[in-house]
Design a protein around this motif. Structure first.
Motif, short mmCIF file in Angstrom:
data_model
loop_
_atom_site.label_atom_id
_atom_site.label_comp_id
_atom_site.label_asym_id
_atom_site.label_seq_id
_atom_site.Cartn_x
_atom_site.Cartn_y
_atom_site.Cartn_z
N CYS A 118 0.60 -1.23 0.05
CA CYS A 118 0.13 0.50 0.29
C CYS A 118 0.84 1.36 0.46
O CYS A 118 0.54 2.21 -0.91
N ASN A 119 2.27 1.28 0.58
CA ASN A 119 2.96 2.57 0.68
C ASN A 119 3.20 3.18 -1.14
O ASN A 119 3.21 4.47 -0.97
N THR A 120 3.10 2.13 -2.16
CA THR A 120 3.85 2.19 -3.54
C THR A 120 2.17 1.99 -4.14
O THR A 120 2.41 2.46 -5.12
N ALA A 121 1.19 1.92 -3.52
CA ALA A 121 0.19 1.85 -4.53
C ALA A 121 -0.11 2.83 -5.05
O ALA A 121 -0.29 2.26 -7.14
N ILE A 122 -0.25 3.94 -5.00
CA ILE A 122 -0.43 4.74 -5.81
C ILE A 122 0.35 5.40 -7.14
O ILE A 122 0.35 5.38 -7.97
N ALA A 123 1.52 5.09 -6.18
CA ALA A 123 2.64 5.68 -7.34
C ALA A 123 2.88 4.21 -8.22
O ALA A 123 3.61 4.26 -9.41
N ASP A 124 3.03 2.80 -8.42
CA ASP A 124 2.32 1.99 -8.65
C ASP A 124 1.56 1.82 -9.45
O ASP A 124 1.48 0.75 -10.08
N LYS A 125 0.95 3.01 -9.27
CA LYS A 125 -0.66 2.77 -10.36
C LYS A 125 -1.13 1.19 -9.93
O LYS A 125 -2.54 1.17 -10.81
N LYS A 126 -1.51 1.01 -8.88
CA LYS A 126 -2.22 -0.45 -8.28
C LYS A 126 -3.33 -0.47 -7.98
O LYS A 126 -4.00 0.54 -7.66
N SER A 127 -4.13 -1.05 -8.78
CA SER A 127 -5.54 -1.04 -7.84
C SER A 127 -5.97 -2.16 -6.91
O SER A 127 -5.00 -2.67 -6.21
N LEU A 128 -7.20 -2.03 -6.19
CA LEU A 128 -7.16 -3.33 -5.57
C LEU A 128 -7.22 -4.27 -5.97
O LEU A 128 -6.81 -5.51 -5.20
N HIS A 129 -7.38 -4.86 -6.76
CA HIS A 129 -7.61 -6.34 -7.51
C HIS A 129 -6.27 -6.27 -7.38
O HIS A 129 -5.89 -7.80 -7.14
N ASP A 130 -5.42 -5.76 -7.93
CA ASP A 130 -4.10 -5.83 -8.38
C ASP A 130 -3.18 -6.74 -6.74
O ASP A 130 -3.06 -7.28 -6.44
N LEU A 131 -3.73 -5.71 -5.73
CA LEU A 131 -3.53 -6.37 -4.26
C LEU A 131 -3.70 -7.24 -4.12
O LEU A 131 -3.35 -8.30 -2.82
N HIS A 132 -5.48 -7.46 -4.46
CA HIS A 132 -5.70 -9.58 -4.27
C HIS A 132 -4.83 -10.01 -4.76
O HIS A 132 -4.39 -10.62 -4.03
N GLU A 133 -4.55 -9.58 -6.37
CA GLU A 133 -3.74 -11.03 -6.93
C GLU A 133 -3.03 -11.29 -6.73
O GLU A 133 -1.89 -12.43 -5.81
N GLU A 134 -1.95 -10.16 -5.57
CA GLU A 134 -0.71 -10.09 -4.64
C GLU A 134 -0.99 -10.89 -3.91
O GLU A 134 0.32 -12.29 -3.61
N SER A 135 -1.93 -11.05 -2.86
CA SER A 135 -2.28 -11.49 -1.62
C SER A 135 -2.21 -13.05 -1.80
O SER A 135 -1.83 -14.16 -1.02
N VAL A 136 -3.18 -13.99 -3.39
CA VAL A 136 -3.39 -14.62 -3.69
C VAL A 136 -1.84 -15.33 -3.71
O VAL A 136 -1.76 -16.84 -3.60
#
Ligand code: GLY
Ligand code: MN
Ligand code: MN
Length: 481
Positions: free
Chosen positions: A340-358
């Motif tokens: 989440c610290n770099t989510a905005i800079a990395d243009k990540k979506s909530l879905h990207d975070l989800h896939e990463e968590s899987v």
């Protein structure tokens, strides 16, 4: 035996306040709200600015209509606690039932935007039974309504609304698809008769505003998270035998610490009960050779916090398998918050975070030597990494989870592992369920954990379970937060 009595401070001589008002305001509840605030932490000015922000998204000669909620009944005369329509609440701070807001934008000039509130009028008989109402004068005086009408005078109301619809080109109104709200069909008919148009959708425009929290909103959510997090620590420091005792202990702590209520019905699931994601029976006994999964948190000024923690019932890990599964979820949760610290800079979506968590869960299952880790990741982690959080627990679902995350969004990070009682899994892991959840405010350069007080690192958790809490937990307080 020594007993200590705790009392916030001596209070006598109740001052003469404006006690015949409805919802809590500074004027009648000065210990809950500061001057200038309409709801805890949010000023009348901020509500006004929210309306202007909405108006600036609408064309000239448009109006927006939102029906408030009504009291819902459980059975017979038994009613549920009132829950306002959160779009209406977001734009006005008004928290009384049976109301309508109408916003008009006649010209380009935002100074010309006007608010009409339709509310229950003062009524001595009804107020004796149902509590005081702020009333028509009150909604003008305190909530800055330019005009106010009685919800009880339907002829006057529909005549006035007809005029509003006639003089505006665009009507924004979301049809109540459940058709349970009073005046829904009147409004739809009236739009047809007077404006010959079809109402435009309003919800998604407001959702975009609600998605990004203001500094004041973040402060309120941080406070709700802090109170709730500290409540968890005091609960972890005690031993409980009943899920329901633990539930009510936590709920008492949320409220005595300064929250208004629980943000949602708590989940308190010991042992195998933790495997049911929305377990809310909370009526089982808790055994010393189990862990308990709790998903409970407080709400303040309408804003929700949302915390999950899992810990050993006895204060000691029942087995190394329990501790290993806990640590696996903690590793995923920690790594997801780091993202989440770099989510905005990395243009990540909530879905990207989800896939990463899987992917992370899969790796942790492999590390635990659980067979077929790759295939079963989604089976033992069947839910999503998180959701937006705000006035609603699952806030603004209109906002796509595939859009890049932006500054001001508050999301939960809540991975979990729930291992079924089947032969597919090594015996020592069966019936273990762990979820760890924090609320994260996204900032341009980093992120803020709004629920950081609730311990979760193994050393911290063991320390609190063994030695109790060191931060004094102020409760039963009588000053605004
Ligand atoms: N407490 C509901 C959730 O975590 O989504
Ligand atoms: Mn939760
Ligand atoms: Mn959640």
């Amino acid at each position: 035996m020594m007993f200590r009595r705790y009392m916030a401070s001596a209070l006598t001589n109740r001052p003469a306040v404006r006690s015949k008002l409805g919802q809590a305001l500074h004027e009648n509840r000065p210990f809950l709200l500061k001057p200038g605030e309409l709801t805890p932490g949010i000023t009348a000015r901020e509500y006004y600015e929210r309306r202007l922000a909405l108006a600036s998204q609408l064309p000239v000669r448009s109006c927006a209509v939102i029906l408030g909620n009504q009291v819902q009944y459980a059975s017979g005369a038994v009613f549920f606690p009132f829950q306002q329509d959160n779009d209406l609440f977001y734009l006005t701070g008004w928290n009384e039932p049976d109301s309508i807001m109408v916003l008009e934008k006649p010209t380009e000039r935002l100074e010309d935007v006007s608010l009409t509130m339709v509310v229950p009028p003062k009524n001595d008989f009804k107020e004796k039974w149902e509590g005081f109402r702020t009333g028509i004068d009150g909604v003008k005086q305190f909530f800055n309504a330019d005009e106010a009408l009685s919800i009880d005078n339907s002829i006057d109301l529909l005549t006035r609304l007809g005029k509003v619809f006639k003089r505006n080109e665009y009507i924004y109104y979301d049809e109540d698809t459940k058709k349970s709200r009073k005046y829904n069909s009147n409004i739809l008919n009236l739009v047809k008769e007077t404006n010959s148009g079809t109402p435009r959708k309003l919800k998604s425009i407001i959702a975009d505003l609600r998605k990004c929290k203001s500094e004041a909103e973040i402060r309120v959510m941080r406070r709700a998270g802090q109170i709730s997090g500290r409540s968890y620590n005091t609960a972890m420091a005690r031993r409980f035998r009943n899920e329901r005792t633990l539930q009510t202990y936590l709920e008492h702590k949320f409220i005595s610490g300064g929250c208004d209520k629980s943000a949602y019905i708590p989940v308190v699931g010991a042992g195998p009960n933790a495997l049911c994601i929305h377990y809310t029976n909370n009526n089982d006994v808790m055994y010393d050779d189990e862990m308990v999964l709790v998903d409970a948190s407080g709400a303040l000024g309408g804003y929700c916090s949302d915390i999950s923690r899992t810990w050993p019932v006895s204060g000691k890990w029942p087995s190394s398998a329990h501790k290993d599964v806990y640590e696996a979820v903690l590793n995923v949760q920690r790594q997801s918050i780091r993202s989440c610290n770099t989510a905005i800079a990395d243009k990540k979506s909530l879905h990207d975070l989800h896939e990463e968590s899987v992917r992370l869960i899969r790796q942790e299952l492999k590390n635990l030597n659980i067979p077929k880790a790759s295939e079963i990741a989604e089976k033992v982690y069947p839910h999503y990494i998180g959701h937006n959080l705000g006035l609603d627990v699952h806030d603004v679902p209109e906002v796509s989870r595939f859009n890049p995350l932006v500054e001001g969004q508050v999301i939960t990070i809540e991975p979990g592992i729930y291992i079924p009682d089947t032969l597919d899994f090594p015996k020592e892991f069966r019936n273990i369920g762990v979820r760890i959840e924090d609320d994260i405010a996204l900032q341009k350069d980093g992120c803020l954990n709004l629920t950081v007080e609730a311990v979760k690192e193994i050393k911290d958790l063991e320390n609190v379970m063994e030695n109790g809490v060191t931060t004094p937990f102020e409760d039963d307080i009588v000053t605004p937060l």
